[in-house]
Write a protein that holds these residues in place. Structure first.
Motif, PDB file in Angstrom:
ATOM      1  N   ASP A 108       0.828  -1.207   0.000  1.00 28.15           N
ATOM      2  CA  ASP A 108       0.000   0.000   0.000  1.00 28.15           C
ATOM      3  C   ASP A 108       0.863   1.258   0.000  1.00 28.15           C
ATOM      4  N   VAL A 109       1.986   1.209   0.693  1.00 25.72           N
ATOM      5  CA  VAL A 109       2.897   2.360   0.751  1.00 25.72           C
ATOM      6  C   VAL A 109       3.435   2.655  -0.647  1.00 25.72           C
ATOM      7  N   PHE A 110       3.793   1.617  -1.383  1.00 22.43           N
ATOM      8  CA  PHE A 110       4.392   1.818  -2.703  1.00 22.43           C
ATOM      9  C   PHE A 110       3.356   2.176  -3.767  1.00 22.43           C
ATOM     10  N   LYS A 111       2.143   1.693  -3.613  1.00 20.03           N
ATOM     11  CA  LYS A 111       1.066   2.128  -4.509  1.00 20.03           C
ATOM     12  C   LYS A 111       0.831   3.625  -4.305  1.00 20.03           C
ATOM     13  N   ASN A 112       0.790   4.052  -3.045  1.00 16.77           N
ATOM     14  CA  ASN A 112       0.624   5.463  -2.717  1.00 16.77           C
ATOM     15  C   ASN A 112       1.785   6.282  -3.284  1.00 16.77           C
ATOM     16  N   TYR A 113       2.995   5.771  -3.169  1.00 22.21           N
ATOM     17  CA  TYR A 113       4.197   6.446  -3.678  1.00 22.21           C
ATOM     18  C   TYR A 113       4.043   6.728  -5.175  1.00 22.21           C
ATOM     19  N   GLU A 114       3.704   5.694  -5.938  1.00 18.59           N
ATOM     20  CA  GLU A 114       3.552   5.854  -7.388  1.00 18.59           C
ATOM     21  C   GLU A 114       2.435   6.836  -7.732  1.00 18.59           C
ATOM     22  N   PHE A 141       2.422  11.995  -0.917  1.00 15.28           N
ATOM     23  CA  PHE A 141       3.715  11.329  -1.000  1.00 15.28           C
ATOM     24  C   PHE A 141       4.324  11.146   0.391  1.00 15.28           C
ATOM     25  N   LEU A 142       4.294  12.209   1.185  1.00 16.49           N
ATOM     26  CA  LEU A 142       4.902  12.166   2.520  1.00 16.49           C
ATOM     27  C   LEU A 142       4.140  11.280   3.496  1.00 16.49           C
ATOM     28  N   ALA A 143       2.877  10.987   3.202  1.00 18.90           N
ATOM     29  CA  ALA A 143       2.077  10.138   4.089  1.00 18.90           C
ATOM     30  C   ALA A 143       2.697   8.754   4.276  1.00 18.90           C
ATOM     31  N   GLY A 144       3.503   8.317   3.321  1.00 19.97           N
ATOM     32  CA  GLY A 144       4.146   7.012   3.420  1.00 19.97           C
ATOM     33  C   GLY A 144       5.429   7.009   4.237  1.00 19.97           C
ATOM     34  N   TYR A 145       5.802   8.153   4.780  1.00 21.77           N
ATOM     35  CA  TYR A 145       7.055   8.286   5.524  1.00 21.77           C
ATOM     36  C   TYR A 145       6.791   8.575   6.995  1.00 21.77           C
ATOM     37  N   ALA A 146       7.655   8.040   7.846  1.00 18.52           N
ATOM     38  CA  ALA A 146       7.587   8.308   9.283  1.00 18.52           C
ATOM     39  C   ALA A 146       8.127   9.711   9.567  1.00 18.52           C
ATOM     40  N   GLU A 201       8.494  22.882 -15.660  1.00 20.11           N
ATOM     41  CA  GLU A 201       8.834  22.342 -16.970  1.00 20.11           C
ATOM     42  C   GLU A 201       7.581  21.966 -17.761  1.00 20.11           C
ATOM     43  N   GLY A 202       6.450  21.908 -17.084  1.00 20.32           N
ATOM     44  CA  GLY A 202       5.206  21.561 -17.755  1.00 20.32           C
ATOM     45  C   GLY A 202       5.100  20.107 -18.151  1.00 20.32           C
ATOM     46  N   VAL A 203       5.725  19.235 -17.380  1.00 21.43           N
ATOM     47  CA  VAL A 203       5.692  17.812 -17.707  1.00 21.43           C
ATOM     48  C   VAL A 203       5.050  17.025 -16.578  1.00 21.43           C
ATOM     49  N   GLY A 204       4.566  15.863 -16.925  1.00 16.12           N
ATOM     50  CA  GLY A 204       4.050  14.952 -15.929  1.00 16.12           C
ATOM     51  C   GLY A 204       5.156  14.043 -15.430  1.00 16.12           C
ATOM     52  N   LEU A 205       4.866  13.334 -14.376  1.00 15.70           N
ATOM     53  CA  LEU A 205       5.823  12.402 -13.784  1.00 15.70           C
ATOM     54  C   LEU A 205       5.219  11.019 -13.664  1.00 15.70           C
ATOM     55  N   ARG A 206       6.087  10.034 -13.706  1.00  9.93           N
ATOM     56  CA  ARG A 206       5.691   8.664 -13.429  1.00  9.93           C
ATOM     57  C   ARG A 206       6.810   8.017 -12.625  1.00  9.93           C
ATOM     58  N   ALA A 207       6.435   7.264 -11.610  1.00  8.63           N
ATOM     59  CA  ALA A 207       7.383   6.453 -10.856  1.00  8.63           C
ATOM     60  C   ALA A 207       6.889   5.020 -10.917  1.00  8.63           C
ATOM     61  N   GLU A 208       7.788   4.117 -11.249  1.00  4.86           N
ATOM     62  CA  GLU A 208       7.417   2.707 -11.342  1.00  4.86           C
ATOM     63  C   GLU A 208       8.428   1.883 -10.559  1.00  4.86           C
ATOM     64  N   LEU A 209       7.951   1.231  -9.499  1.00  3.49           N
ATOM     65  CA  LEU A 209       8.809   0.350  -8.735  1.00  3.49           C
ATOM     66  C   LEU A 209       8.926  -0.966  -9.473  1.00  3.49           C
ATOM     67  N   MET A 210      10.172  -1.446  -9.596  1.00  4.64           N
ATOM     68  CA  MET A 210      10.423  -2.658 -10.371  1.00  4.64           C
ATOM     69  C   MET A 210      11.316  -3.609  -9.573  1.00  4.64           C
ATOM     70  N   GLU A 211      11.116  -4.860  -9.842  1.00  6.03           N
ATOM     71  CA  GLU A 211      11.996  -5.896  -9.296  1.00  6.03           C
ATOM     72  C   GLU A 211      12.114  -5.826  -7.777  1.00  6.03           C
ATOM     73  N   GLU A 212      11.052  -5.332  -7.122  1.00  8.57           N
ATOM     74  CA  GLU A 212      11.164  -5.191  -5.676  1.00  8.57           C
ATOM     75  C   GLU A 212      11.122  -6.544  -4.983  1.00  8.57           C
ATOM     76  N   VAL A 213      11.945  -6.643  -3.973  1.00  9.77           N
ATOM     77  CA  VAL A 213      12.002  -7.822  -3.121  1.00  9.77           C
ATOM     78  C   VAL A 213      11.580  -7.358  -1.736  1.00  9.77           C
ATOM     79  N   VAL A 214      10.571  -8.001  -1.179  1.00  7.24           N
ATOM     80  CA  VAL A 214      10.018  -7.600   0.107  1.00  7.24           C
ATOM     81  C   VAL A 214      10.256  -8.710   1.112  1.00  7.24           C
ATOM     82  N   MET A 215      10.835  -8.339   2.235  1.00  7.93           N
ATOM     83  CA  MET A 215      10.986  -9.255   3.368  1.00  7.93           C
ATOM     84  C   MET A 215      10.374  -8.544   4.561  1.00  7.93           C
ATOM     85  N   GLU A 216       9.414  -9.194   5.213  1.00  7.73           N
ATOM     86  CA  GLU A 216       8.754  -8.508   6.320  1.00  7.73           C
ATOM     87  C   GLU A 216       8.364  -9.475   7.425  1.00  7.73           C
ATOM     88  N   ASN A 217       8.215  -8.895   8.621  1.00 10.15           N
ATOM     89  CA  ASN A 217       7.602  -9.603   9.730  1.00 10.15           C
ATOM     90  C   ASN A 217       6.497  -8.698  10.261  1.00 10.15           C
TER      91      ASN A 217
END
Length: 140
Positions: A7-13, A24-29, A63-79
């Motif tokens: 959910d954090v990375f979906k929000n980031y993109e 964007f900042l909502a995903g950061y502590a 600059e009058g341009v749009g932005l896109r961020a795409e997370l790729m090849e992410e490896v997630v390890m969590e507890n």
């Protein structure tokens, strides 16, 4: 509230695409610590990060341009309370017709923690490899 790490990375993109600083900042502590590969060595705390993100989004707006961020090849390890994520992020400039006209790919590592029941990024490290031949960054 981000109940899942993804959910954090979906929000980031989405926030990058919308150029929405607060989203964007909502995903950061609040106490986030970042090692950035653009402009400044590090950022300590959400206030410093907000300044950098605002300048980034405002600069692109000029600059009058749009932005896109795409997370790729992410490896997630969590507890239950801690997650480590690494991979790559492709940032692209988008023209008025929605076509990509420039891009750069950064490597990244994120450390996320549960803060008040929600996943938040507490540490971020982005980097670009450096050529041993000429000492210049290698853009992906």
């Amino acid at each position: 509230m981000f109940s899942e790490v993804q959910d954090v990375f979906k929000n980031y993109e989405e926030a990058v695409s919308e150029k929405d600083v607060e989203k964007f900042l909502a995903g950061y502590a609040p106490n986030v610590h970042l090692f950035d590969c653009w402009g400044k060595w590090e950022h300590n705390g959400i206030g410093e990060w907000k300044t950098a993100v605002t300048e980034w989004f405002d600069g692109v707006e000029e600059e009058g341009v749009g932005l896109r961020a795409e997370l790729m090849e992410e490896v997630v390890m969590e507890n239950e309370g801690l997650a480590h994520v690494h991979g790559a992020i492709k940032f692209a400039g988008i023209d008025e017709e929605g076509k990509e006209f420039r891009s750069v790919t950064n490597r990244f590592t994120f450390l996320l923690e549960k803060v008040d029941g929600s996943w938040r990024i507490t540490h971020e490290h982005s980097s670009l490899p450096i050529s041993t031949e000429d000492g210049k960054a290698i853009f992906g």
